[in-house]
Scaffold this active site. Structure first.
Site, PDB file in Angstrom:
ATOM      1  N   GLY A 151      30.086  40.693  43.631  1.00  0.00           N
ATOM      2  CA  GLY A 151      28.906  40.985  42.856  1.00  0.00           C
ATOM      3  C   GLY A 151      28.782  42.472  42.573  1.00  0.00           C
ATOM      4  O   GLY A 151      29.784  43.199  42.540  1.00  0.00           O
TER       5      GLY A 151
ATOM      6  N   HIS B  95      53.409  40.573  26.778  1.00  0.00           N
ATOM      7  CA  HIS B  95      52.179  40.960  27.475  1.00  0.00           C
ATOM      8  C   HIS B  95      51.041  41.276  26.495  1.00  0.00           C
ATOM      9  O   HIS B  95      49.892  40.899  26.723  1.00  0.00           O
ATOM     10  CB  HIS B  95      52.480  42.183  28.344  1.00  0.00           C
ATOM     11  CG  HIS B  95      51.535  42.380  29.480  1.00  0.00           C
ATOM     12  ND1 HIS B  95      51.842  43.125  30.582  1.00  0.00           N
ATOM     13  CD2 HIS B  95      50.292  41.938  29.695  1.00  0.00           C
ATOM     14  CE1 HIS B  95      50.833  43.127  31.428  1.00  0.00           C
ATOM     15  NE2 HIS B  95      49.868  42.414  30.903  1.00  0.00           N
TER      16      HIS B  95
ATOM     17  N   PHE C 180      32.961  38.113  40.930  1.00  0.00           N
ATOM     18  CA  PHE C 180      32.429  36.895  41.546  1.00  0.00           C
ATOM     19  C   PHE C 180      32.761  36.801  43.035  1.00  0.00           C
ATOM     20  O   PHE C 180      32.360  35.837  43.686  1.00  0.00           O
ATOM     21  CB  PHE C 180      32.910  35.653  40.798  1.00  0.00           C
ATOM     22  CG  PHE C 180      32.264  35.508  39.450  1.00  0.00           C
ATOM     23  CD1 PHE C 180      30.928  35.175  39.342  1.00  0.00           C
ATOM     24  CD2 PHE C 180      32.979  35.751  38.286  1.00  0.00           C
ATOM     25  CE1 PHE C 180      30.313  35.071  38.103  1.00  0.00           C
ATOM     26  CE2 PHE C 180      32.382  35.640  37.043  1.00  0.00           C
ATOM     27  CZ  PHE C 180      31.042  35.305  36.950  1.00  0.00           C
TER      28      PHE C 180
ATOM     29  N   TYR D  32      53.293  46.886  35.712  1.00  0.00           N
ATOM     30  CA  TYR D  32      52.557  47.043  36.975  1.00  0.00           C
ATOM     31  C   TYR D  32      53.320  48.020  37.855  1.00  0.00           C
ATOM     32  O   TYR D  32      54.339  47.666  38.455  1.00  0.00           O
ATOM     33  CB  TYR D  32      52.395  45.702  37.690  1.00  0.00           C
ATOM     34  CG  TYR D  32      51.645  44.639  36.905  1.00  0.00           C
ATOM     35  CD1 TYR D  32      50.858  44.970  35.802  1.00  0.00           C
ATOM     36  CD2 TYR D  32      51.727  43.292  37.266  1.00  0.00           C
ATOM     37  CE1 TYR D  32      50.189  43.991  35.087  1.00  0.00           C
ATOM     38  CE2 TYR D  32      51.045  42.315  36.558  1.00  0.00           C
ATOM     39  CZ  TYR D  32      50.280  42.669  35.464  1.00  0.00           C
ATOM     40  OH  TYR D  32      49.621  41.686  34.764  1.00  0.00           O
TER      41      TYR D  32
ATOM     42  N   SER E 176      42.311  36.945  35.788  1.00  0.00           N
ATOM     43  CA  SER E 176      40.975  37.443  36.164  1.00  0.00           C
ATOM     44  C   SER E 176      39.934  36.325  36.219  1.00  0.00           C
ATOM     45  O   SER E 176      38.836  36.455  35.671  1.00  0.00           O
ATOM     46  CB  SER E 176      40.511  38.552  35.216  1.00  0.00           C
ATOM     47  OG  SER E 176      41.339  39.676  35.313  1.00  0.00           O
ATOM     48  N   PRO E 177      40.260  35.184  36.878  1.00  0.00           N
ATOM     49  CA  PRO E 177      39.296  34.075  36.931  1.00  0.00           C
ATOM     50  C   PRO E 177      38.067  34.402  37.779  1.00  0.00           C
ATOM     51  O   PRO E 177      37.069  33.696  37.714  1.00  0.00           O
ATOM     52  CB  PRO E 177      40.107  32.936  37.557  1.00  0.00           C
ATOM     53  CG  PRO E 177      41.131  33.623  38.402  1.00  0.00           C
ATOM     54  CD  PRO E 177      41.491  34.873  37.641  1.00  0.00           C
ATOM     55  N   LEU E 178      38.149  35.493  38.549  1.00  0.00           N
ATOM     56  CA  LEU E 178      37.004  35.925  39.359  1.00  0.00           C
ATOM     57  C   LEU E 178      36.348  37.173  38.771  1.00  0.00           C
ATOM     58  O   LEU E 178      35.665  37.921  39.459  1.00  0.00           O
ATOM     59  CB  LEU E 178      37.442  36.188  40.806  1.00  0.00           C
ATOM     60  CG  LEU E 178      37.976  34.952  41.541  1.00  0.00           C
ATOM     61  CD1 LEU E 178      38.501  35.307  42.912  1.00  0.00           C
ATOM     62  CD2 LEU E 178      36.905  33.869  41.631  1.00  0.00           C
ATOM     63  N   GLY E 179      36.579  37.402  37.471  1.00  0.00           N
ATOM     64  CA  GLY E 179      35.938  38.540  36.820  1.00  0.00           C
ATOM     65  C   GLY E 179      36.308  39.861  37.457  1.00  0.00           C
ATOM     66  O   GLY E 179      35.455  40.712  37.667  1.00  0.00           O
ATOM     67  N   ARG E 180      37.598  40.033  37.776  1.00  0.00           N
ATOM     68  CA  ARG E 180      38.117  41.255  38.414  1.00  0.00           C
ATOM     69  C   ARG E 180      37.424  41.558  39.739  1.00  0.00           C
ATOM     70  O   ARG E 180      37.220  42.702  40.106  1.00  0.00           O
ATOM     71  CB  ARG E 180      38.007  42.452  37.455  1.00  0.00           C
ATOM     72  CG  ARG E 180      38.690  42.193  36.149  1.00  0.00           C
ATOM     73  CD  ARG E 180      38.670  43.359  35.204  1.00  0.00           C
ATOM     74  NE  ARG E 180      39.067  42.913  33.871  1.00  0.00           N
ATOM     75  CZ  ARG E 180      40.321  42.724  33.485  1.00  0.00           C
ATOM     76  NH1 ARG E 180      41.307  42.962  34.314  1.00  0.00           N
ATOM     77  NH2 ARG E 180      40.588  42.308  32.268  1.00  0.00           N
TER      78      ARG E 180
END
Length: 342
Positions: free
Chosen positions: A216, A127, A213, A60, A206-210
């Protein structure tokens, strides 16, 4: 410090906050690096709110995110966090290179310790898996680093079920990091059951879909030209029109529930079990505050079932990554005997 539920990852003794903080976007891949003082303040705020698992990697930046965390940890915070970093990925001329040979593993660990300003890394992940080197060889070197006190626990990221089994036979794997969300559920078939059979904790990135969510289809309207998300297949215009239907349906349920779409999506990951720690990333304190409230969203079995009936495989068009990116589906390594023979 506020209280966030603690959970156990693996069977070796690692305890972390039930929600962690992914730090990648502070320094790389999601637009330009953010102002350092603001990011240090965000990390301190997260810790004061009860989040103790901080997730970074040497790639990173490269390197700058670890340096940032090192600065944030000064002044006594080190004792209040579980520090997770990763090795094995580098980029040369835009191409991803993956390394798992012992000399690289050791050099990468020493360099990360220096940048982070610590004597020991709590959770050290490979990784991505180097398909040229038997996983037993890579884990063998990590085992030595554990014995030397340079790392406490070993993790894998984007590893196949068979790779996880082979690694775990050399030294207990404490956690597997994988992408898991309402639009990335393929890991439920084989990877998650393998981890549970072996007593390995799960860290969901990425639990929020990057950010899908959270925003949108509007997500791409607000990102900078150097944000890598514009290249991800699921967020390309040809797929986004289809994928926005999933966001809209989850949004409808969230509205009825009295929470945000991102809180509902994050709560769904939390409800997968007490061996799962999602690590949503953010660069804004207000977004962090929204994310942490997901811990208070309770979902009944019928609500989980409703969400899962919406988030089926054909609800999403496009692969998770560009075609040249390594994932668990391409992570098999040579056997030790065939490698020695060659």
């Amino acid at each position: 410090m506020a209280t966030v539920k603690r959970i156990k990852l693996g069977l070796q003794g690692l305890e972390v906050s039930a929600q962690g903080l992914g730090c990648i976007g502070m320094s790389a891949f999601y637009g330009p690096p953010k102002p350092e003082p603001e990011m240090v303040a965000l990390i301190h705020h997260a810790n004061n709110s009860g989040v103790t698992l901080l997730d970074t990697s040497d790639v990173y930046g490269p390197h700058t995110n670890e340096t940032l965390l090192g600065k944030a940890l000064k002044g006594g915070m080190r004792e209040r966090v579980e520090l997770a970093t990763k090795f094995g990925v580098s980029f040369a001329d835009g191409q991803m290179e993956i390394h798992g040979d012992p000399a690289y593993v050791r050099a990468a660990c020493e360099a990360s310790l220096k940048r982070l300003g610590v004597d020991c890394i709590d959770l050290y992940y490979q990784h991505r898996i180097d398909t040229r080197v038997p996983i037993e060889v890579t884990i063998g070197e990590l085992k030595k680093l554990v014995e030397e006190g340079k790392i406490k626990y070993i993790g894998l990221s984007e590893a196949s079920a068979s790779t996880i089994r082979r690694a775990h036979a050399v030294h207990p794997i404490t956690a597997v990091q994988l992408e898991w969300s309402l639009w990335s559920r393929d890991v439920e078939e084989e990877i998650v059951p393998t981890c549970r059979e072996l007593g390995i904790g799960i860290v969901a990135y990425s639990p929020l879909g990057r950010g899908f969510f959270s925003s949108g289809p509007k997500l791409l309207e607000n990102i900078s030209k150097d944000d890598s998300r514009q290249y991800f297949p699921r967020l390309r215009p040809e797929n986004l029109e289809h994928n926005k239907k999933l966001f809209e349906r989850v949004n409808e349920i969230a509205t009825k529930k009295g929470c945000t779409t991102s809180q509902l999506a994050l709560a769904w990951v939390h409800h997968q079990g007490d061996d799962v720690c999602p690590i949503p990333g953010t660069t804004k304190i207000e977004n962090f505050n929204q994310n942490i409230k997901a811990l208070s969203v309770k979902l009944a079995p019928e609500e989980m079932a409703e969400l899962e009936s919406i988030a089926v495989a054909d609800a999403v068009k496009g692969e998770r990554y560009m075609s040249d990116f390594a994932t668990y589906k391409t992570s098999e390594t040579p056997t030790l005997s065939s490698w020695k023979a060659s």
